[in-house]
Write a protein that holds these residues in place. Sequence first.
Motif, PDB file in Angstrom:
ATOM      1  N   GLU A  11     -32.786  18.951 -36.301  1.00  0.00           N
ATOM      2  CA  GLU A  11     -32.279  19.678 -35.143  1.00  0.00           C
ATOM      3  C   GLU A  11     -31.310  18.813 -34.337  1.00  0.00           C
ATOM      4  OE1 GLU A  11     -32.812  22.810 -34.428  1.00  0.00           O
ATOM      5  OE2 GLU A  11     -34.120  23.086 -36.171  1.00  0.00           O
ATOM      6  N   CYS A  12     -30.184  19.411 -33.977  1.00  0.00           N
ATOM      7  CA  CYS A  12     -29.176  18.691 -33.191  1.00  0.00           C
ATOM      8  C   CYS A  12     -29.748  18.268 -31.846  1.00  0.00           C
ATOM      9  CB  CYS A  12     -27.958  19.587 -32.987  1.00  0.00           C
ATOM     10  SG  CYS A  12     -26.647  18.830 -31.997  1.00  0.00           S
ATOM     11  N   SER A  13     -30.502  19.172 -31.190  1.00  0.00           N
ATOM     12  CA  SER A  13     -31.051  18.849 -29.874  1.00  0.00           C
ATOM     13  C   SER A  13     -32.002  17.658 -29.950  1.00  0.00           C
ATOM     14  CB  SER A  13     -31.780  20.061 -29.295  1.00  0.00           C
ATOM     15  OG  SER A  13     -32.821  20.485 -30.168  1.00  0.00           O
ATOM     16  N   GLN A  14     -32.830  17.606 -30.993  1.00  0.00           N
ATOM     17  CA  GLN A  14     -33.758  16.493 -31.150  1.00  0.00           C
ATOM     18  C   GLN A  14     -33.008  15.187 -31.418  1.00  0.00           C
ATOM     19  OE1 GLN A  14     -37.132  16.447 -30.677  1.00  0.00           O
ATOM     20  NE2 GLN A  14     -36.752  18.516 -29.887  1.00  0.00           N
ATOM     21  N   PHE A  15     -31.944  15.264 -32.205  1.00  0.00           N
ATOM     22  CA  PHE A  15     -31.145  14.070 -32.491  1.00  0.00           C
ATOM     23  C   PHE A  15     -30.506  13.536 -31.212  1.00  0.00           C
ATOM     24  CE2 PHE A  15     -27.237  11.859 -33.591  1.00  0.00           C
ATOM     25  CZ  PHE A  15     -27.659  11.002 -34.606  1.00  0.00           C
ATOM     26  N   SER A  48     -30.090  16.469 -19.371  1.00  0.00           N
ATOM     27  CA  SER A  48     -30.871  17.019 -20.481  1.00  0.00           C
ATOM     28  C   SER A  48     -29.918  17.643 -21.488  1.00  0.00           C
ATOM     29  CB  SER A  48     -31.868  18.062 -19.979  1.00  0.00           C
ATOM     30  OG  SER A  48     -31.190  19.155 -19.380  1.00  0.00           O
ATOM     31  N   VAL A  49     -30.385  17.783 -22.724  1.00  0.00           N
ATOM     32  CA  VAL A  49     -29.550  18.357 -23.786  1.00  0.00           C
ATOM     33  C   VAL A  49     -29.336  19.842 -23.516  1.00  0.00           C
ATOM     34  CG1 VAL A  49     -29.422  18.839 -26.260  1.00  0.00           C
ATOM     35  CG2 VAL A  49     -30.381  16.672 -25.452  1.00  0.00           C
ATOM     36  N   ARG A  50     -28.155  20.333 -23.774  1.00  0.00           N
ATOM     37  CA  ARG A  50     -27.841  21.749 -23.565  1.00  0.00           C
ATOM     38  C   ARG A  50     -28.661  22.608 -24.531  1.00  0.00           C
ATOM     39  NH1 ARG A  50     -24.092  22.981 -20.042  1.00  0.00           N
ATOM     40  NH2 ARG A  50     -22.699  21.313 -19.275  1.00  0.00           N
ATOM     41  N   ASP A  67     -21.675  23.396 -33.450  1.00  0.00           N
ATOM     42  CA  ASP A  67     -21.008  23.705 -32.188  1.00  0.00           C
ATOM     43  C   ASP A  67     -20.171  22.530 -31.680  1.00  0.00           C
ATOM     44  OD1 ASP A  67     -22.331  26.142 -32.199  1.00  0.00           O
ATOM     45  OD2 ASP A  67     -24.025  25.378 -31.020  1.00  0.00           O
ATOM     46  N   VAL A  68     -20.398  21.365 -32.236  1.00  0.00           N
ATOM     47  CA  VAL A  68     -19.732  20.157 -31.755  1.00  0.00           C
ATOM     48  C   VAL A  68     -18.447  19.936 -32.544  1.00  0.00           C
ATOM     49  CG1 VAL A  68     -19.989  17.683 -31.312  1.00  0.00           C
ATOM     50  CG2 VAL A  68     -22.006  19.183 -31.230  1.00  0.00           C
TER      51      VAL A  68
END
Length: 640
Positions: free
Chosen positions: A301-305, A364-366, A373-374
């Motif tokens: 997961e991008c958010s976890q990374f 915090s992460v979006r 998305d990046v």
Amino acid sequence: MVHLLVNVACPVVRIFFNNEIKPDQLRKALDKNKAKMDKWYRKKDTTINDFQWYLLFGPGKTVTSDDFDIRLLILLLSTLANITVSDLYPVYSDTSISAMLSRIQFISNETLRNLKGQLSVYMFNKYWDDIGQAILKLVSFHQSEIKNDQEKTRLIDRILVLNPINTNSLPIFIHLSERYPGLILQQLISEYCASNSITMENLLIKEKHQLYHKRYKNEPCCLCPTVSNCNRVITEKQWKALYKENEGSYSHSCAPSMIKQCIKRFAPNINDTLDLSGSIALILNTPDILAYMIDRLTIKECSQFLIHNQHVIYHSMERRMCCNCDKIPTEKIIINIEEWNKLFKKEENIFCKTGTRNCCCQYSVRNGIKFTDVEDISLSKIFTIAGPIGVLNKIEQNTLLYFLNWTADGKPLRQALADLLSMIEDKLFDVSSLSHMQLEKTTTKQSDLRSWIDNHLQKLEATTEQQHHIIIREGDFLFGSGVLIPKDFVPPSQIKKFTDLTVEENNFLVVFHGLAKIVHPILKNEFNTQCPEHVLNAIRLSINEWQMVSSNRKGGKKSQHKRIHLTPNQQSQLFSREESDNLDLELMIYILKKRSNSEWNKVYIDQLDVIEHIRREIVQSSSGTLTQERFHDILNCLTK
């Protein structure tokens, strides 16, 4: 400490001595300076005793430095080689040869001649470190003189123990930080090529134009009318790892004025193994390969990374310390505030515990963010400083500092290698056998080690800050280098001892210990009985009176009156209230013999002579060894 001085420092000083005064020139140098040495060291002061004088000028005696103890070696270096050696302890910042020899001499006098038998933990560590640095500096001057025989091999092993950092692990570090990840990333790129049915050569041809314009050395090419505005992230080292200039002819329809900018002059640099830096540049700057790697991350997961790497990403945008920092950040600034705000958002209801505005902890992460998305440029920047490749890039930025930290904690590098290895799909990729094979090559190919040292330490030479000396083994020889160890670096604790003592060396240390812990206390009790305070005061008075008479005598025949003659060091001990309770063995024996009647106390004096001869043999030993026969002879003599 005794073993360090006699069996490590003394041989190294002897090597230095033999280079300053060639063995075939020693006899000539001594004869030339004999009159001066007799005046300074025999008549003015008995610095050189009868035994040592015989070693230097005995009739028919073949003079060799192998017979000289460490004190005599340093004295002769001062006399014959004009190297200034001070009786005072040099300041810490003085790293000259003179200072190094002065430190060795001072510590040698304190340790070998006083025979107190003990040092505080602080003084032991200080003396060990200072002697170690002196030895390493002296060795670095004459590295070619240490050859590979049994005796010299043992000396090399002992010298390496003195390194302030564990250089024995350096070949392993080079393997783990360069060779091993290089093999894994090469395999990853190969698997990407296989999954897309493209050869490595065609991949490089395809990506050549966009990589060309991402070089630091940004030049126009024959395909572009102006210099590209691409982000300049590829070094010349990385570019040359991927491409080479065509040596032969090549055809391309460009104007004669653009020949030097013709992109066709570069061709893929296809080798059996791709350089690590080249692999990293290709992965980070080819969006499709980067996406292929991201799909195989351990953290999917991008958010976890981003949460896992938020702190390092933050300091690639902000250099100021945040509340989670324990020292000033050293990350390279590559991410701008706009890119940061697309990844993280500030929580207005979170306040930093240190009162810092815009601290890392307030973001915090979006929600719902995905890697897709990046933007490609931002992804490349993120993985430049985060994830397993981020660890490899941190090593590249400051290899020495990372190596120092790795000797204290190897977990980050191990985790990065585990994350890289988990990306490989081919289960037949036998990385363990490759690792073993490559490690063998790394360990035996010493030219690579020397090259690594030169590449990563050469920029430290211009600094005025205090440098530490280290020694690296290079085949049968050693070479030295200066390294700047950060003041805030806390090295892992090292056991300061030698574990390879021979039987003969152990015999020597046993006798030294016996003199210090058994003989010295017994002689001290005898001395206190025979020379109470009023007797010592009378001795002090007689010495003062003789000195006054001697200084007033203009010339003529010297007095034959029996007197007590003391060296400056012995006078300091006798006249100092602090030191008079800790007279060394030599001084106590000397005074006891002078106060005894040779006819009435012949046996008593003979016993003192036995102890003095053994003391001199140990203190002035040139080898630090005792054969079994001599060892038992000494024990029997001391027992009687």
